[in-house]
Design a protein around this motif. Structure first.
Motif, PDB file in Angstrom:
ATOM      1  N   ALA A 177       0.814  -1.218   0.000  1.00  0.00           N
ATOM      2  CA  ALA A 177       0.000   0.000   0.000  1.00  0.00           C
ATOM      3  C   ALA A 177       0.847   1.268   0.000  1.00  0.00           C
ATOM      4  O   ALA A 177       0.303   2.373   0.063  1.00  0.00           O
ATOM      5  N   GLY A 178       2.179   1.133  -0.037  1.00  0.00           N
ATOM      6  CA  GLY A 178       3.051   2.294  -0.065  1.00  0.00           C
ATOM      7  C   GLY A 178       3.444   2.833   1.287  1.00  0.00           C
ATOM      8  O   GLY A 178       3.938   3.964   1.380  1.00  0.00           O
ATOM      9  N   ASN A 179       3.291   2.039   2.351  1.00  0.00           N
ATOM     10  CA  ASN A 179       3.581   2.490   3.702  1.00  0.00           C
ATOM     11  C   ASN A 179       4.905   1.918   4.209  1.00  0.00           C
ATOM     12  O   ASN A 179       5.152   0.722   4.077  1.00  0.00           O
ATOM     13  N   TYR A 180       5.727   2.770   4.842  1.00  0.00           N
ATOM     14  CA  TYR A 180       6.913   2.328   5.566  1.00  0.00           C
ATOM     15  C   TYR A 180       6.550   2.140   7.039  1.00  0.00           C
ATOM     16  O   TYR A 180       5.690   2.844   7.580  1.00  0.00           O
ATOM     17  N   ALA A 200      -6.048   4.263  -6.646  1.00  0.00           N
ATOM     18  CA  ALA A 200      -5.164   5.233  -7.293  1.00  0.00           C
ATOM     19  C   ALA A 200      -4.224   4.517  -8.263  1.00  0.00           C
ATOM     20  O   ALA A 200      -3.919   3.332  -8.103  1.00  0.00           O
ATOM     21  N   GLN A 201      -3.764   5.245  -9.254  1.00  0.00           N
ATOM     22  CA  GLN A 201      -2.797   4.740 -10.218  1.00  0.00           C
ATOM     23  C   GLN A 201      -1.441   5.369  -9.934  1.00  0.00           C
ATOM     24  O   GLN A 201      -1.341   6.567  -9.632  1.00  0.00           O
ATOM     25  N   ARG A 202      -0.387   4.574 -10.012  1.00  0.00           N
ATOM     26  CA  ARG A 202       0.943   5.130  -9.741  1.00  0.00           C
ATOM     27  C   ARG A 202       1.292   6.193 -10.780  1.00  0.00           C
ATOM     28  O   ARG A 202       0.936   6.080 -11.960  1.00  0.00           O
ATOM     29  N   ASP A 203       1.981   7.225 -10.319  1.00  0.00           N
ATOM     30  CA  ASP A 203       2.269   8.366 -11.177  1.00  0.00           C
ATOM     31  C   ASP A 203       3.721   8.430 -11.621  1.00  0.00           C
ATOM     32  O   ASP A 203       4.106   9.349 -12.351  1.00  0.00           O
ATOM     33  N   THR A 204       4.556   7.478 -11.165  1.00  0.00           N
ATOM     34  CA  THR A 204       5.987   7.537 -11.460  1.00  0.00           C
ATOM     35  C   THR A 204       6.499   6.162 -11.854  1.00  0.00           C
ATOM     36  O   THR A 204       6.234   5.175 -11.151  1.00  0.00           O
ATOM     37  N   ASP A 247      11.610   8.760 -12.698  1.00  0.00           N
ATOM     38  CA  ASP A 247      12.079   8.880 -11.323  1.00  0.00           C
ATOM     39  C   ASP A 247      13.512   9.410 -11.334  1.00  0.00           C
ATOM     40  O   ASP A 247      14.431   8.747 -11.819  1.00  0.00           O
ATOM     41  N   GLY A 248      13.711  10.609 -10.781  1.00  0.00           N
ATOM     42  CA  GLY A 248      15.025  11.228 -10.823  1.00  0.00           C
ATOM     43  C   GLY A 248      16.090  10.439 -10.085  1.00  0.00           C
ATOM     44  O   GLY A 248      17.244  10.387 -10.513  1.00  0.00           O
ATOM     45  N   ILE A 249      15.724   9.804  -8.980  1.00  0.00           N
ATOM     46  CA  ILE A 249      16.695   9.022  -8.212  1.00  0.00           C
ATOM     47  C   ILE A 249      17.104   7.778  -8.991  1.00  0.00           C
ATOM     48  O   ILE A 249      18.274   7.399  -9.009  1.00  0.00           O
ATOM     49  N   ALA A 250      16.147   7.135  -9.654  1.00  0.00           N
ATOM     50  CA  ALA A 250      16.464   5.963 -10.464  1.00  0.00           C
ATOM     51  C   ALA A 250      17.389   6.331 -11.617  1.00  0.00           C
ATOM     52  O   ALA A 250      18.340   5.606 -11.924  1.00  0.00           O
ATOM     53  N   ARG A 251      17.131   7.462 -12.254  1.00  0.00           N
ATOM     54  CA  ARG A 251      17.998   7.898 -13.355  1.00  0.00           C
ATOM     55  C   ARG A 251      19.406   8.183 -12.844  1.00  0.00           C
ATOM     56  O   ARG A 251      20.392   7.832 -13.492  1.00  0.00           O
ATOM     57  N   GLN A 252      19.504   8.819 -11.677  1.00  0.00           N
ATOM     58  CA  GLN A 252      20.822   9.126 -11.119  1.00  0.00           C
ATOM     59  C   GLN A 252      21.564   7.859 -10.703  1.00  0.00           C
ATOM     60  O   GLN A 252      22.778   7.761 -10.863  1.00  0.00           O
ATOM     61  N   ALA A 253      20.837   6.883 -10.183  1.00  0.00           N
ATOM     62  CA  ALA A 253      21.479   5.641  -9.729  1.00  0.00           C
ATOM     63  C   ALA A 253      22.066   4.853 -10.891  1.00  0.00           C
ATOM     64  O   ALA A 253      23.072   4.163 -10.739  1.00  0.00           O
ATOM     65  N   GLY A 279       4.998   9.898  -6.412  1.00  0.00           N
ATOM     66  CA  GLY A 279       6.251  10.594  -6.644  1.00  0.00           C
ATOM     67  C   GLY A 279       7.473   9.712  -6.765  1.00  0.00           C
ATOM     68  O   GLY A 279       8.556  10.217  -7.069  1.00  0.00           O
ATOM     69  N   ARG A 280       7.345   8.404  -6.530  1.00  0.00           N
ATOM     70  CA  ARG A 280       8.490   7.492  -6.599  1.00  0.00           C
ATOM     71  C   ARG A 280       8.124   6.237  -7.366  1.00  0.00           C
ATOM     72  O   ARG A 280       7.007   5.729  -7.285  1.00  0.00           O
ATOM     73  N   THR A 281       9.112   5.710  -8.082  1.00  0.00           N
ATOM     74  CA  THR A 281       8.963   4.406  -8.700  1.00  0.00           C
ATOM     75  C   THR A 281       9.194   3.321  -7.656  1.00  0.00           C
ATOM     76  O   THR A 281       9.618   3.599  -6.523  1.00  0.00           O
ATOM     77  N   THR A 282       8.929   2.079  -7.986  1.00  0.00           N
ATOM     78  CA  THR A 282       9.099   0.959  -7.058  1.00  0.00           C
ATOM     79  C   THR A 282      10.578   0.765  -6.736  1.00  0.00           C
ATOM     80  O   THR A 282      11.418   0.710  -7.638  1.00  0.00           O
ATOM     81  N   HIS A 283      10.901   0.623  -5.435  1.00  0.00           N
ATOM     82  CA  HIS A 283      12.306   0.522  -5.048  1.00  0.00           C
ATOM     83  C   HIS A 283      12.450  -0.082  -3.658  1.00  0.00           C
ATOM     84  O   HIS A 283      11.501  -0.130  -2.881  1.00  0.00           O
TER      85      HIS A 283
END
Length: 255
Positions: free
Chosen positions: A108-111, A198-202, A207-213, A155-159
């Motif tokens: 569900a997207g919860n930490y 809801a539908q994921r938006d990223t 995802d800027g962090i994924a591109r940087q990684a 705001g984030r892709t799966t990670h």
């Protein structure tokens, strides 16, 4: 056919060639069988390699609950996943006894461990520790976690987040990414992921962090009976010695 007079590549040469391979740019663990075979012969669990810089993005949800455990699932529902991280030096030598922490969100997207969770910021998990844990690498440099496939939040892709400690210093903080096609299938077709309206938006590309990684931060995924196997080789640059969080007194269990 290989020239029989050509000597086998050294581990360092293999790592350099692998990092430059056009298959690396495909991401998502897409590698041809010969490359996977050569990786296995070099003692690697995946045909990806990543010489990592001292600084990387940790994200806002790191805590150290002091839980040395392989199974970090607790009560979280989702598709079973075995996550294997292999810590190696720049020349692919396995690092034994490194501490590896991982943490990620649920379906569900919860930490766990924080208030205002999920895309709607309405869930509190302050007293929970699900999907967090620590393992120490064994002789092959591998730490294994039993978990679930991570979900997503706005705001984030799966990670999955990870942090590697050597000696008394944080050596590396990084993130692991997954194939968009697999994520899309699970999120649309498999409960509890598809329980969300809801539908994921990223996705990975946005995802800027994924591109940087970079593409070598993608796990190699294999479907096994009853679970997915996700493997990543974490190469540590010799100069990667940033100051930061410490072992906190935790050591590999005796024996």
């Amino acid at each position: 056919m290989a020239d029989p007079q050509t000597p086998p590549r050294s581990r360092r040469e293999f790592l350099a060639a692998l990092a430059a391979s056009p298959f690396v740019t495909l991401g998502a663990g897409v590698f041809p069988s010969p490359l996977r075979a050569e990786a296995a012969a070099a003692g690697l669990i995946g045909a990806n390699a990543c010489i990592l810089t001292p600084e990387s993005t940790a994200g806002p949800y790191y805590i150290d609950p002091g839980l040395i455990r392989r199974d970090i699932t607790e009560d979280r529902a989702g598709v079973a996943m075995q996550l294997r991280l292999q810590v190696v030096t720049a020349d692919c030598q396995p690092v034994e006894g490194a501490r590896v922490d991982v943490w990620h969100c649920d379906a569900a997207g919860n930490y766990s461990g924080f208030a205002r969770q999920g895309s709607d910021r309405r869930v509190s998990t302050k007293d929970r520790t699900f999907l967090r844990g620590t393992q120490f690498t064994e002789g092959g440099g591998v730490a294994v976690f039993d978990t679930i496939y991570p979900g997503w939040y706005r705001g984030r892709t799966t990670h999955v987040h990870y942090r590697v400690f050597l000696e008394e210093t944080t050596v590396l903080t990084g993130q692991i990414f997954f194939p968009d096609a697999l994520s899309a299938y699970l999120f649309q077709s498999v409960p509890p992921y598809n329980d969300r309206t809801a539908q994921r938006d990223t996705v990975n590309a946005s995802d800027g962090i994924a591109r940087q990684a970079g593409e070598t931060a993608y796990a190699a995924i294999r479907e096994q009976p009853g679970f997915y196997d996700a493997a990543l080789v974490v190469g540590i640059a010799p100069e990667a010695r940033p100051q930061g969080a410490r072992f906190g007194g935790m050591r590999p269990p005796a024996g």
